[in-house]
Motif scaffolding. Structure first.
Motif, PDB file in Angstrom:
ATOM      1  N   THR A  29       0.797  -1.214   0.000  1.00 14.68           N
ATOM      2  CA  THR A  29       0.000   0.000   0.000  1.00 14.68           C
ATOM      3  C   THR A  29       0.836   1.274   0.000  1.00 14.68           C
ATOM      4  OG1 THR A  29      -0.167  -0.136   2.413  1.00 14.68           O
ATOM      5  CG2 THR A  29      -1.981  -1.082   1.135  1.00 14.68           C
ATOM      6  N   ASP A  30       2.171   1.174   0.023  1.00 14.70           N
ATOM      7  CA  ASP A  30       2.993   2.371  -0.056  1.00 14.70           C
ATOM      8  C   ASP A  30       2.841   2.978  -1.451  1.00 14.70           C
ATOM      9  OD1 ASP A  30       5.879   3.493  -0.986  1.00 14.70           O
ATOM     10  OD2 ASP A  30       5.438   4.006   1.109  1.00 14.70           O
ATOM     11  N   ILE A  31       2.374   4.220  -1.524  1.00 17.08           N
ATOM     12  CA  ILE A  31       1.995   4.796  -2.808  1.00 17.08           C
ATOM     13  C   ILE A  31       3.175   4.903  -3.767  1.00 17.08           C
ATOM     14  CG2 ILE A  31       2.231   7.168  -1.973  1.00 17.08           C
ATOM     15  CD1 ILE A  31      -0.321   5.851  -4.559  1.00 17.08           C
ATOM     16  N   TYR A  32       4.351   5.276  -3.266  1.00 15.15           N
ATOM     17  CA  TYR A  32       5.509   5.398  -4.159  1.00 15.15           C
ATOM     18  C   TYR A  32       5.959   4.043  -4.681  1.00 15.15           C
ATOM     19  CZ  TYR A  32       5.791  10.294  -2.801  1.00 15.15           C
ATOM     20  OH  TYR A  32       5.495  11.619  -2.596  1.00 15.15           O
ATOM     21  N   ASP A  33       5.903   3.041  -3.839  1.00 11.21           N
ATOM     22  CA  ASP A  33       6.243   1.685  -4.271  1.00 11.21           C
ATOM     23  C   ASP A  33       5.278   1.222  -5.361  1.00 11.21           C
ATOM     24  OD1 ASP A  33       7.422  -1.056  -4.046  1.00 11.21           O
ATOM     25  OD2 ASP A  33       5.414  -1.504  -3.297  1.00 11.21           O
ATOM     26  N   VAL A  34       3.990   1.466  -5.147  1.00 10.31           N
ATOM     27  CA  VAL A  34       2.975   1.051  -6.116  1.00 10.31           C
ATOM     28  C   VAL A  34       3.176   1.773  -7.451  1.00 10.31           C
ATOM     29  CG1 VAL A  34       0.505   1.149  -6.639  1.00 10.31           C
ATOM     30  CG2 VAL A  34       1.274   0.353  -4.397  1.00 10.31           C
ATOM     31  N   ILE A  35       3.431   3.071  -7.401  1.00  8.66           N
ATOM     32  CA  ILE A  35       3.629   3.846  -8.632  1.00  8.66           C
ATOM     33  C   ILE A  35       4.786   3.276  -9.445  1.00  8.66           C
ATOM     34  CG2 ILE A  35       4.475   6.075  -9.495  1.00  8.66           C
ATOM     35  CD1 ILE A  35       2.751   7.380  -7.255  1.00  8.66           C
ATOM     36  N   HIS A  36       5.877   2.952  -8.797  1.00 10.21           N
ATOM     37  CA  HIS A  36       7.054   2.514  -9.536  1.00 10.21           C
ATOM     38  C   HIS A  36       7.014   1.034  -9.909  1.00 10.21           C
ATOM     39  CE1 HIS A  36       9.108   6.336  -9.418  1.00 10.21           C
ATOM     40  NE2 HIS A  36       8.811   6.451  -8.134  1.00 10.21           N
ATOM     41  N   ARG A  37       6.208   0.233  -9.213  1.00  6.76           N
ATOM     42  CA  ARG A  37       6.058  -1.185  -9.592  1.00  6.76           C
ATOM     43  C   ARG A  37       5.044  -1.373 -10.703  1.00  6.76           C
ATOM     44  NH1 ARG A  37       3.901  -4.780  -6.843  1.00  6.76           N
ATOM     45  NH2 ARG A  37       2.925  -3.560  -5.187  1.00  6.76           N
ATOM     46  N   ARG A  38       4.125  -0.444 -10.862  1.00  2.00           N
ATOM     47  CA  ARG A  38       3.063  -0.570 -11.868  1.00  2.00           C
ATOM     48  C   ARG A  38       3.648  -0.828 -13.254  1.00  2.00           C
ATOM     49  NH1 ARG A  38       1.613   1.407 -16.080  1.00  2.00           N
ATOM     50  NH2 ARG A  38       3.427   2.794 -15.920  1.00  2.00           N
ATOM     51  N   ARG A  39       3.044  -1.757 -13.967  1.00  2.00           N
ATOM     52  CA  ARG A  39       3.469  -2.065 -15.328  1.00  2.00           C
ATOM     53  C   ARG A  39       2.246  -2.236 -16.224  1.00  2.00           C
ATOM     54  NH1 ARG A  39       7.289  -0.329 -13.717  1.00  2.00           N
ATOM     55  NH2 ARG A  39       9.398  -1.177 -13.445  1.00  2.00           N
ATOM     56  N   ASP A  40       2.460  -2.008 -17.520  1.00  5.70           N
ATOM     57  CA  ASP A  40       1.441  -2.311 -18.524  1.00  5.70           C
ATOM     58  C   ASP A  40       1.642  -3.774 -18.898  1.00  5.70           C
ATOM     59  OD1 ASP A  40      -0.560  -2.016 -20.364  1.00  5.70           O
ATOM     60  OD2 ASP A  40       0.450  -0.517 -21.586  1.00  5.70           O
ATOM     61  N   VAL A  41       0.784  -4.633 -18.377  1.00  3.13           N
ATOM     62  CA  VAL A  41       1.020  -6.080 -18.420  1.00  3.13           C
ATOM     63  C   VAL A  41       0.455  -6.696 -19.699  1.00  3.13           C
ATOM     64  CG1 VAL A  41       0.543  -8.260 -17.259  1.00  3.13           C
ATOM     65  CG2 VAL A  41       1.033  -6.212 -15.911  1.00  3.13           C
TER      66      VAL A  41
END
Length: 206
Positions: free
Chosen positions: A3-15
């Motif tokens: 749930t850490d917003i910065y972690d989520v932003i940078h892990r997000r991928r177009d799968v």
């Protein structure tokens, strides 16, 4: 669940190729859609709708259309660029668990939408914010999202019975994954490299 917003932003991928096809719990899907629906919108118009597409026949028909559009784009490429594109998977329509089509209703909240009188596309921007909320929420739930853009809007409108005047903005593939790639697909395949932040930041004037 991360749930850490910065972690989520940078892990997000177009799968594209990492979907397992496993089902998504109803309560998880509800949380993701609730997050999407919580997005800011111009004039509080909330001009989005979400069409959940689980029907395999509908998804197969869309997939066939996507492949036709892929072929049309591929025909415009030559040489090394064509070779690079041939290696890139452009969708996970059949492999993902479910698809969500996000639409835009320009009449929602009208006729006077507060804040849209000078920028007609502000409503469309609002829909994109809902899509981003959905994407980040799905990533926090350890699910993947793939945005499919190889389609013609009239085809998708007819396929899903979307009323005239409502614009389909995104076909999103959603589902559990084997993993998220550390490097985005287009970078891994050499299609593009990222611009550094300092190339995008300007101060006071362009």
């Amino acid at each position: 669940m991360s749930t850490d917003i910065y972690d989520v932003i940078h892990r997000r991928r177009d799968v594209r190729g990492e979907f397992t096809g496993a089902p998504i719990a109803d309560e998880t899907l509800a949380r993701i859609l609730t997050a999407a629906h919580a997005a800011p919108s111009v004039g509080l118009s909330q001009p989005w709708d979400f069409v959940i597409v689980a029907d395999v026949a509908v998804r197969r028909a869309f997939h066939e259309h996507v492949q036709t559009e892929r072929d049309a784009f591929a025909a415009t490429l030559t040489g090394a660029v064509a070779d690079r594109f041939a290696r890139i998977k452009i969708d996970g329509v059949l492999e993902s668990s479910v698809s969500i089509v996000v639409t835009y209703d320009p009449e929602r909240g009208g006729p006077a939408v507060l804040g849209r009188h000078a920028i007609a596309d502000a409503g469309l921007y609002s829909v994109c914010l809902a899509i981003q909320n959905l994407w980040l929420a799905a990533t926090a739930e350890e699910l993947g999202v793939g945005w499919v853009s190889f389609y013609r809007e009239p085809f998708l409108r007819e396929l899903l019975g979307i009323p005239a005047g409502i614009r389909p903005v995104a076909w999103l593939c959603l589902g559990p994954l084997t993993h998220l790639e550390a490097v985005p697909d287009l970078e891994r395949h050499g299609w593009r490299t990222r611009r550094p932040l300092d190339a995008a930041v300007h101060h006071d004037r362009w």
